[in-house]
Scaffold this motif. Structure first.
Motif, PDB file in Angstrom:
ATOM      1  N   TYR A  40      46.458  26.413  60.320  1.00 35.37           N
ATOM      2  CA  TYR A  40      46.046  27.710  59.802  1.00 35.37           C
ATOM      3  C   TYR A  40      47.243  28.648  59.735  1.00 35.37           C
ATOM      4  O   TYR A  40      47.980  28.797  60.693  1.00 35.37           O
ATOM      5  N   ASP A  41      47.419  29.271  58.607  1.00 27.85           N
ATOM      6  CA  ASP A  41      48.577  30.136  58.427  1.00 27.85           C
ATOM      7  C   ASP A  41      48.128  31.502  57.910  1.00 27.85           C
ATOM      8  O   ASP A  41      47.685  31.618  56.773  1.00 27.85           O
ATOM      9  N   PRO A  42      48.244  32.549  58.729  1.00 28.67           N
ATOM     10  CA  PRO A  42      47.813  33.889  58.289  1.00 28.67           C
ATOM     11  C   PRO A  42      48.523  34.349  57.010  1.00 28.67           C
ATOM     12  O   PRO A  42      47.930  35.077  56.214  1.00 28.67           O
ATOM     13  N   ARG A  43      49.758  33.902  56.792  1.00 26.54           N
ATOM     14  CA  ARG A  43      50.495  34.314  55.581  1.00 26.54           C
ATOM     15  C   ARG A  43      49.817  33.724  54.345  1.00 26.54           C
ATOM     16  O   ARG A  43      49.571  34.399  53.344  1.00 26.54           O
ATOM     17  N   MET A  44      49.574  32.419  54.417  1.00 25.80           N
ATOM     18  CA  MET A  44      48.914  31.727  53.302  1.00 25.80           C
ATOM     19  C   MET A  44      47.531  32.325  53.044  1.00 25.80           C
ATOM     20  O   MET A  44      47.135  32.552  51.904  1.00 25.80           O
ATOM     21  N   HIS A  45      46.815  32.553  54.145  1.00 29.13           N
ATOM     22  CA  HIS A  45      45.456  33.050  53.996  1.00 29.13           C
ATOM     23  C   HIS A  45      45.444  34.460  53.391  1.00 29.13           C
ATOM     24  O   HIS A  45      44.595  34.786  52.559  1.00 29.13           O
ATOM     25  N   SER A  46      46.420  35.292  53.768  1.00 34.01           N
ATOM     26  CA  SER A  46      46.510  36.642  53.193  1.00 34.01           C
ATOM     27  C   SER A  46      46.876  36.563  51.710  1.00 34.01           C
ATOM     28  O   SER A  46      46.366  37.340  50.891  1.00 34.01           O
ATOM     29  N   ALA A  47      47.744  35.619  51.373  1.00 27.48           N
ATOM     30  CA  ALA A  47      48.093  35.412  49.957  1.00 27.48           C
ATOM     31  C   ALA A  47      46.854  35.025  49.155  1.00 27.48           C
ATOM     32  O   ALA A  47      46.693  35.439  48.001  1.00 27.48           O
ATOM     33  N   GLU A  48      45.962  34.258  49.773  1.00 31.57           N
ATOM     34  CA  GLU A  48      44.718  33.858  49.105  1.00 31.57           C
ATOM     35  C   GLU A  48      43.902  35.099  48.698  1.00 31.57           C
ATOM     36  O   GLU A  48      43.365  35.169  47.592  1.00 31.57           O
ATOM     37  N   HIS A  49      43.827  36.092  49.611  1.00 25.36           N
ATOM     38  CA  HIS A  49      43.108  37.328  49.273  1.00 25.36           C
ATOM     39  C   HIS A  49      43.717  37.992  48.028  1.00 25.36           C
ATOM     40  O   HIS A  49      42.988  38.433  47.138  1.00 25.36           O
ATOM     41  N   ILE A  50      45.042  38.090  48.001  1.00 25.96           N
ATOM     42  CA  ILE A  50      45.713  38.779  46.884  1.00 25.96           C
ATOM     43  C   ILE A  50      45.546  37.980  45.592  1.00 25.96           C
ATOM     44  O   ILE A  50      45.281  38.543  44.527  1.00 25.96           O
ATOM     45  N   LEU A  51      45.675  36.660  45.695  1.00 30.43           N
ATOM     46  CA  LEU A  51      45.463  35.815  44.511  1.00 30.43           C
ATOM     47  C   LEU A  51      44.047  36.008  43.971  1.00 30.43           C
ATOM     48  O   LEU A  51      43.850  36.177  42.757  1.00 30.43           O
ATOM     49  N   ASN A  52      43.062  35.997  44.849  1.00 25.87           N
ATOM     50  CA  ASN A  52      41.676  36.149  44.398  1.00 25.87           C
ATOM     51  C   ASN A  52      41.461  37.486  43.677  1.00 25.87           C
ATOM     52  O   ASN A  52      40.828  37.526  42.621  1.00 25.87           O
ATOM     53  N   GLN A  53      41.980  38.555  44.239  1.00 20.98           N
ATOM     54  CA  GLN A  53      41.810  39.860  43.582  1.00 20.98           C
ATOM     55  C   GLN A  53      42.518  39.871  42.224  1.00 20.98           C
ATOM     56  O   GLN A  53      42.020  40.438  41.250  1.00 20.98           O
ATOM     57  N   THR A  54      43.677  39.227  42.163  1.00 20.28           N
ATOM     58  CA  THR A  54      44.429  39.166  40.902  1.00 20.28           C
ATOM     59  C   THR A  54      43.639  38.376  39.851  1.00 20.28           C
ATOM     60  O   THR A  54      43.549  38.787  38.682  1.00 20.28           O
ATOM     61  N   MET A  55      43.011  37.272  40.273  1.00 19.51           N
ATOM     62  CA  MET A  55      42.189  36.475  39.351  1.00 19.51           C
ATOM     63  C   MET A  55      40.985  37.288  38.859  1.00 19.51           C
ATOM     64  O   MET A  55      40.636  37.239  37.680  1.00 19.51           O
ATOM     65  N   VAL A  56      40.366  38.036  39.770  1.00 23.50           N
ATOM     66  CA  VAL A  56      39.217  38.874  39.389  1.00 23.50           C
ATOM     67  C   VAL A  56      39.647  39.904  38.348  1.00 23.50           C
ATOM     68  O   VAL A  56      38.992  40.095  37.321  1.00 23.50           O
ATOM     69  N   ARG A  57      40.776  40.568  38.607  1.00 29.89           N
ATOM     70  CA  ARG A  57      41.236  41.621  37.688  1.00 29.89           C
ATOM     71  C   ARG A  57      41.647  41.066  36.333  1.00 29.89           C
ATOM     72  O   ARG A  57      41.421  41.691  35.301  1.00 29.89           O
ATOM     73  N   MET A  58      42.267  39.878  36.312  1.00 32.47           N
ATOM     74  CA  MET A  58      42.748  39.325  35.043  1.00 32.47           C
ATOM     75  C   MET A  58      41.650  38.647  34.229  1.00 32.47           C
ATOM     76  O   MET A  58      41.672  38.685  33.006  1.00 32.47           O
ATOM     77  N   PHE A  59      40.712  37.997  34.918  1.00 31.30           N
ATOM     78  CA  PHE A  59      39.769  37.143  34.178  1.00 31.30           C
ATOM     79  C   PHE A  59      38.293  37.491  34.404  1.00 31.30           C
ATOM     80  O   PHE A  59      37.436  36.966  33.684  1.00 31.30           O
ATOM     81  N   ASN A  60      38.013  38.296  35.423  1.00 26.70           N
ATOM     82  CA  ASN A  60      36.641  38.695  35.704  1.00 26.70           C
ATOM     83  C   ASN A  60      35.677  37.516  35.868  1.00 26.70           C
ATOM     84  O   ASN A  60      34.553  37.536  35.377  1.00 26.70           O
ATOM     85  N   LYS A  61      36.148  36.455  36.511  1.00 30.61           N
ATOM     86  CA  LYS A  61      35.280  35.296  36.750  1.00 30.61           C
ATOM     87  C   LYS A  61      35.044  35.059  38.242  1.00 30.61           C
ATOM     88  O   LYS A  61      34.615  33.981  38.654  1.00 30.61           O
ATOM     89  N   GLY A  62      35.357  36.052  39.029  1.00 30.08           N
ATOM     90  CA  GLY A  62      35.063  35.938  40.456  1.00 30.08           C
ATOM     91  C   GLY A  62      36.190  35.359  41.293  1.00 30.08           C
ATOM     92  O   GLY A  62      37.194  34.898  40.765  1.00 30.08           O
TER      93      GLY A  62
END
Ligand SMILES: [Zn+2]
Length: 146
Positions: free
Chosen positions: A5-27
Protein backbone atom coordinates in the motif's frame (compact mmCIF):
# COMPACT_ATOMS: atom_id res chain seq x y z
CA UNK A 1 -2.55 -1.85 5.60
CA UNK A 2 -0.82 -4.22 3.18
CA UNK A 3 2.90 -3.95 2.57
CA UNK A 4 2.45 -2.76 -1.00
CA UNK A 5 0.00 0.00 0.00
CA UNK A 6 1.41 3.34 -1.01
CA UNK A 7 -0.24 6.60 0.17
CA UNK A 8 1.42 8.47 -2.73
CA UNK A 9 -0.05 6.16 -5.35
CA UNK A 10 -3.40 6.15 -3.63
CA UNK A 11 -3.50 9.97 -3.47
CA UNK A 12 -2.61 10.12 -7.16
CA UNK A 13 -5.61 7.86 -7.80
CA UNK A 14 -7.90 10.51 -6.25
CA UNK A 15 -6.46 13.23 -8.52
CA UNK A 16 -6.63 11.01 -11.61
CA UNK A 17 -10.27 10.18 -10.88
CA UNK A 18 -11.26 13.83 -10.52
CA UNK A 19 -9.38 14.65 -13.73
CA UNK A 20 -11.24 11.87 -15.58
CA UNK A 21 -14.58 13.15 -14.23
CA UNK A 22 -13.81 16.72 -15.35
CA UNK A 23 -12.57 15.71 -18.81
CA UNK A 24 -15.06 13.00 -19.73
CA UNK A 25 -17.93 13.10 -17.22
CA UNK A 26 -18.11 9.30 -17.05
CA UNK A 27 -17.46 8.92 -13.36
CA UNK A 28 -14.60 7.79 -11.15
CA UNK A 29 -12.91 4.41 -11.54
CA UNK A 30 -15.18 1.53 -10.48
CA UNK A 31 -12.25 -0.76 -9.78
CA UNK A 32 -8.59 -0.10 -9.01
CA UNK A 33 -5.41 -1.95 -8.12
CA UNK A 34 -3.07 0.43 -6.41
CA UNK A 35 0.46 -0.75 -5.74
CA UNK A 36 3.77 0.89 -5.08
CA UNK A 37 5.43 0.19 -8.46
CA UNK A 38 2.47 0.59 -10.77
CA UNK A 39 -1.26 0.92 -10.48
CA UNK A 40 -4.34 0.57 -12.64
CA UNK A 41 -7.78 2.14 -12.62
CA UNK A 42 -10.79 0.91 -14.61
CA UNK A 43 -13.51 3.21 -15.91
CA UNK A 44 -16.85 2.60 -17.61
CA UNK A 45 -16.13 4.13 -21.01
CA UNK A 46 -16.94 3.94 -24.71
CA UNK A 47 -13.48 3.89 -26.37
CA UNK A 48 -9.76 4.04 -25.77
CA UNK A 49 -8.04 7.39 -25.11
CA UNK A 50 -6.09 9.23 -27.80
CA UNK A 51 -2.44 10.10 -27.20
CA UNK A 52 -3.46 13.77 -26.93
CA UNK A 53 -5.92 12.92 -24.16
CA UNK A 54 -3.29 10.87 -22.33
CA UNK A 55 -0.90 13.86 -22.52
CA UNK A 56 -3.63 16.17 -21.27
CA UNK A 57 -4.53 13.94 -18.30
CA UNK A 58 -0.85 13.70 -17.33
CA UNK A 59 -0.34 17.43 -17.54
CA UNK A 60 -3.47 18.23 -15.50
CA UNK A 61 -2.59 15.67 -12.79
CA UNK A 62 0.99 16.98 -12.62
CA UNK A 63 -0.26 20.56 -12.48
CA UNK A 64 -2.44 19.68 -9.47
CA UNK A 65 0.50 17.89 -7.81
CA UNK A 66 2.80 20.87 -8.39
CA UNK A 67 0.34 23.25 -6.68
CA UNK A 68 1.18 21.38 -3.45
CA UNK A 69 -2.46 21.27 -2.33
CA UNK A 70 -3.15 20.14 1.23
CA UNK A 71 -4.94 16.84 1.74
CA UNK A 72 -7.46 17.04 4.56
CA UNK A 73 -10.12 14.84 6.10
CA UNK A 74 -13.60 15.89 7.10
CA UNK A 75 -16.46 13.85 8.60
CA UNK A 76 -20.05 14.02 7.39
CA UNK A 77 -23.12 12.15 8.60
CA UNK A 78 -24.03 9.30 6.25
CA UNK A 79 -27.38 10.92 5.48
CA UNK A 80 -25.69 14.13 4.34
CA UNK A 81 -22.79 12.39 2.60
CA UNK A 82 -25.02 10.18 0.46
CA UNK A 83 -26.75 13.24 -0.98
CA UNK A 84 -23.44 14.50 -2.34
CA UNK A 85 -21.33 11.42 -2.97
CA UNK A 86 -21.62 7.94 -4.35
CA UNK A 87 -20.94 5.74 -1.32
CA UNK A 88 -21.04 2.45 -3.24
CA UNK A 89 -17.34 1.81 -2.94
CA UNK A 90 -17.18 2.37 0.81
CA UNK A 91 -17.12 -0.72 3.02
CA UNK A 92 -20.48 -1.63 4.60
CA UNK A 93 -19.07 -1.08 8.09
CA UNK A 94 -18.01 2.50 7.36
CA UNK A 95 -20.53 3.59 10.01
CA UNK A 96 -22.59 6.75 10.29
CA UNK A 97 -19.70 9.20 10.16
CA UNK A 98 -18.39 9.22 6.61
CA UNK A 99 -14.79 10.36 6.11
CA UNK A 100 -14.33 12.70 3.17
CA UNK A 101 -10.85 13.32 1.78
CA UNK A 102 -10.36 16.78 0.27
CA UNK A 103 -7.44 17.57 -1.99
CA UNK A 104 -7.34 21.37 -1.89
CA UNK A 105 -10.36 22.63 -3.82
CA UNK A 106 -9.74 20.08 -6.58
CA UNK A 107 -11.27 16.87 -5.29
CA UNK A 108 -13.52 15.58 -2.51
CA UNK A 109 -14.22 11.88 -2.14
CA UNK A 110 -15.36 9.51 0.61
CA UNK A 111 -12.41 7.30 1.50
CA UNK A 112 -11.04 5.35 4.44
CA UNK A 113 -7.49 4.99 3.07
CA UNK A 114 -4.18 6.63 3.95
CA UNK A 115 -3.02 9.67 1.96
CA UNK A 116 -0.12 12.08 1.66
CA UNK A 117 -0.51 15.34 3.58
CA UNK A 118 0.19 17.54 0.56
CA UNK A 119 0.27 16.78 -3.13
CA UNK A 120 3.93 17.54 -3.81
CA UNK A 121 4.84 14.36 -1.89
CA UNK A 122 3.31 12.36 -4.74
CA UNK A 123 6.11 13.05 -7.25
CA UNK A 124 5.58 12.98 -11.00
CA UNK A 125 2.58 11.12 -12.41
CA UNK A 126 3.04 9.13 -15.60
CA UNK A 127 0.57 7.04 -17.60
CA UNK A 128 2.22 3.79 -18.72
CA UNK A 129 -0.54 2.63 -21.07
CA UNK A 130 -4.28 2.49 -21.61
CA UNK A 131 -6.49 -0.10 -23.21
CA UNK A 132 -10.14 -0.54 -23.94
CA UNK A 133 -12.11 -3.77 -23.87
CA UNK A 134 -15.78 -4.61 -23.31
CA UNK A 135 -16.80 -1.05 -22.28
CA UNK A 136 -13.92 -0.81 -19.80
CA UNK A 137 -11.07 1.65 -20.12
CA UNK A 138 -8.01 0.61 -18.13
CA UNK A 139 -5.40 3.26 -17.27
CA UNK A 140 -2.02 2.05 -15.97
CA UNK A 141 0.21 4.56 -14.26
CA UNK A 142 3.31 4.99 -12.14
CA UNK A 143 5.03 7.70 -10.14
CA UNK A 144 8.50 9.00 -10.81
CA UNK A 145 10.37 9.97 -7.63
CA UNK A 146 11.31 13.61 -7.39
ZN1 LIG B 1 -8.30 7.72 -0.54
Amino acid sequence: MSKSYDPRMHSAEHILNQTMVRMFNKGRSFSAHIEKKKSKCDYHFDRNLTSEEIEKIQSVVNEVISQDLSVKEEFLSRKFAEEIFNLERLPEDAGDKIRIIKIGGYDSCPCSGVHVSSTKEIGEFKIISTDFDNSVLRVRFKLVEN
